[in-house]
Scaffold this active site. Structure first.
Site, PDB file in Angstrom:
ATOM      1  N   GLU A 213      -8.372  -3.449  -2.564  1.00 34.19           N
ATOM      2  CA  GLU A 213      -8.368  -2.688  -3.810  1.00 34.19           C
ATOM      3  C   GLU A 213      -7.701  -3.571  -4.856  1.00 34.19           C
ATOM      4  O   GLU A 213      -6.504  -3.874  -4.748  1.00 34.19           O
ATOM      5  CB  GLU A 213      -7.548  -1.414  -3.584  1.00 34.19           C
TER       6      GLU A 213
ATOM      7  N   ASP B  64       1.006   6.842 -10.715  1.00 29.65           N
ATOM      8  CA  ASP B  64       1.719   5.852  -9.914  1.00 29.65           C
ATOM      9  C   ASP B  64       3.230   5.958 -10.013  1.00 29.65           C
ATOM     10  O   ASP B  64       3.782   6.297 -11.052  1.00 29.65           O
ATOM     11  CB  ASP B  64       1.272   4.444 -10.321  1.00 29.65           C
TER      12      ASP B  64
END
Ligand SMILES: Cc1ncc(COP(=O)(O)O)c(C=O)c1O
Lengths: 257, 400
Positions: free
Chosen positions: A52, A63
């Site tokens: 990724e 995040d």
């Protein structure tokens, strides 16, 4: 006819080490250094089943602190989406596993969606993970991906109702990103808690299911064997890079090998 | 001539105002936003809810707020100047109209906790007070820079029993505070009610906040016609996220009235020197909505500067982007210096100490008056300046 999206599915279904779920590390592009980014991808791809490739963004709302910090440092070092795509294109033949671009929507919009899909295809990218692009807003993006056979990977969560799960996971190609927690990246998972949830997702989805968020250690991966087709490891991988650990050994270690 | 736009037809079912708006959020928040949309739509046509809201707006907020003729300012500017006095609303700014509405909605939806972000601290104070009034615990995220420059408001929030959490990463101002509030919400979307403070964010917030703020425009329009027999020539308000401006503008959109939003010009027109998002921004997605924003060519959101914490934001509400796009409203830029001059002029001529945010509207109105002698100008006096004493001291000491 095969497409990058189908190749990605196949790589997850048939991982390099069949006893373990596919391992997919997440890296913030351009971090810890910009110069080392291409070599890092090539090295990691020897061990990983897919990578990724994170596009750093100024406001990463899904995040936790580690990815916030690596993103900020990468942006400050001059990392941009065009540079990431150029690096991927330049090292395409050496990268030994599929790559998926993970990005918040705004940097992709700035690049232009049609141009993005063409450039990503040319760089050997298999698909996109866009955490702030829900199904309802994705029509134009999906049409652009379809032109080149790239996947838009849907995220599902423990609070996604079954009916919505069905719509999110329809079609083939790519994989389903099963977010393990109701929360942000950077946590620490209790794998036993999510077996039922993963079973529910797998029963509905017609493509491989990869678990992500909070997966840090070999025990986590082992406990998810048989419950998920793949494991995405972000924060713990970045922490290992930050410590200067060998990235290939870290990925191998997640499999317990 | 084109068909006139039906301003009440927006947002559409997708939460769009023309091309702007929408819902760009992590999947975890989609069910929560769908539920909020359904519950809000039901509440806003429910007589019981509307009666409770109207009762609280009257008895607890102190509405209607007055429309004040600014006689000495009118004389000085050669215009006819009227002020919609949101500075006189409980807790000192228009923010309370929305905070109260959302806290009542949270209670009705069975939420167990309220969270909010704040820039100047006015939305934080309003939410802290409203949460206390409805009996729910409250956490407010506030950029560390703002905690310092708006210290009096931090103390007020704490007095209401709210926990203030400083956010020191990112730009440590409003944008970082919203990022952090969203992260908190993602971790408990079912129990937490996110009381967003402006007409920004994912659908339904831009619509919901506008509906709760519309009360100030509806009152002002009635009061103006009652006092003068006519409509104003122009309606002006400062624009951060744009909630006081949307509330004031919306009831005038179908009228033959000029509409002007004033944005913070900070100390210059370079990226990072201002927060003039409509005037100088480009389209993109921030905090769940497609609108105008201040970004670099690679889509990285840029830091901003404004003397006013409440306007110091790189995004703007999607309905403002739409009003700009259609040409229905114009957006002008006011530098720090002009805003501070206007603050002192208002204070000395009218005995009203407005917020530094609000002062941008006065500076813009003064400029407008100079080009339109005798015009009838309605200004949104969005808040009072008690919170700004540290900023005034710094300004008077020559800090820029
Ligand atoms: C007094 C006052 N006016 C204006 C604003 C700007 O917000 P908005 O543009 O949403 O009205 C603020 C924000 O804190 C404020 O405190």
């Amino acid at each position: 006819m095969t497409t990058p999206a189908l190749t990605l599915s196949a790589a997850i279904r048939s991982p390099k080490h069949p006893g373990s779920p596919a391992i997919m590390p997440y890296v913030t592009s351009g971090w810890p250094t910009r110069e080392g980014f291409g070599d890092l991808l090539v090295a990691v791809s020897q061990q990983a089943d897919a990578i990724e490739v994170g596009v750093p963004f100024s406001d990463p709302m899904a995040d936790g602190p580690v990815i916030q910090r690596t993103s900020r440092e990468a942006i400050e070092a001059g990392t941009t989406l065009p540079w990431i795509l150029q690096t991927l294109a330049a090292r395409k033949d050496e990268i030994a596993c599929p790559t998926v671009l993970m990005s918040y929507l705004n940097p992709l919009l700035a690049h232009g969606i049609d141009r993005l899909v063409d450039d990503a295809f040319a760089a050997g990218v298999s698909g996109f993970i866009v955490p702030d692009l829900p199904l309802e807003e994705a029509t134009a993006f999906d049409a652009a991906c379809a032109r080149r056979g790239l996947a838009r990977i849907a995220l599902v969560t423990p609070v996604t109702p079954d009916e919505r799960l069905r719509r999110l996971t329809a079609g083939e190609g790519g994989f389903v990103y099963a977010v393990t927690v109701t929360g942000i990246t950077g946590g620490d998972l209790t794998p036993g808690d999510i077996h039922d949830y993963l079973a529910r997702v797998r029963a509905i989805a017609g493509k491989p299911v990869c678990a992500g968020f909070g997966i840090r250690r070999a025990e986590h991966v082992a406990a998810l064997a048989g419950h998920a087709d793949g494991c995405i490891v972000g924060t713990a991988f970045l922490e290992a890079l930050g410590r200067g650990d060998d990235p290939q050994a870290f990925v191998a270690g997640l499999r317990g090998t | 001539m084109d068909e006139p736009i039906d301003w009440n037809a927006w947002p559409d079912g997708q939460g769009r105002f023309g091309p702007f708006g929408g819902r760009y959020v992590p999947e975890t928040l989609v069910p929560a936003l769908e539920r909020l949309e359904q519950e809000a739509k039901a509440a806003l046509v429910d007589d019981g809810f509307l009666e409770t809201l109207a009762g609280e707006l009257a008895a607890w907020v102190g509405r209607p707020t007055p429309l004040t003729p600014a006689r000495r300012l009118s004389e000085a500017w050669g215009a006819e100047v009227w002020l919609k006095r949101e500075d006189l609303a409980h807790t000192g700014a228009h923010k309370v109209n929305n905070a109260l509405g959302q806290c009542l909605l949270a209670k009705r939806m069975g939420a167990t906790q309220i969270i909010a972000e704040t820039g100047a601290g006015q939305h934080g104070v309003a939410t802290a007070a409203a949460a206390a009034r409805v009996g729910l615990p409250c956490i407010v995220y506030m950029g560390a820079v703002d905690v310092e420059r708006q210290a009096p408001n931090v103390r007020r929030m704490q007095a209401f029993g709210t926990e203030v959490r400083p956010v020191s990463h990112g730009d440590a101002t409003l944008r970082a505070a919203i990022d952090e509030a969203l992260r908190h919400w993602v971790s408990d979307p079912a129990g937490v009610f996110y009381c967003l403070g402006s007409v920004v964010g994912p659908h339904p917030y831009p619509w919901l906040v506008r509906q709760f703020q519309r009360v100030l425009g509806v009152e002002a329009r009635t009061q103006f016609v009652h006092a003068t027999g006519v409509l104003p020539d122009v309606v002006m308000a400062c624009v951060g996220g744009g909630s006081n401006a949307m509330g004031l503008f919306h009831p005038f959109l179908a009228d033959d009235v000029a509409i002007v939003g004033l944005e913070p010009g900070g100390r210059g027109t370079g990226l990072g020197e201002h927060a003039a998002t409509v005037a100088l921004g480009t389209p993109g997605v921030l905090h769940g909505t497609y609108s105008l924003l201040l970004q670099d060519p690679f889509g990285q959101v840029q830091e901003t500067h404004s003397v006013s914490a409440g306007l110091d934001y790189s995004g703007v509400g999607p309905e403002h982007a739409f009003l700009h796009h259609t040409g229905r409203a114009t957006y002008e830029v006011v530098p720090d210096e002009a805003a501070m001059d206007a603050l002192y002029e208002l204070a000395r001529l009218e005995g009203i100490l407005c917020a530094v945010e609000t002062a941008h509207a006065f500076a813009g109105a003064k400029r407008w008056a100079a080009g339109h002698p005798g015009a009838r100008i309605l200004i949104g006096c969005s808040g009072r300046g008690d919170k700004d004493l540290p900023i005034l001291s710094a300004w008077e000491a020559g800090e820029r």
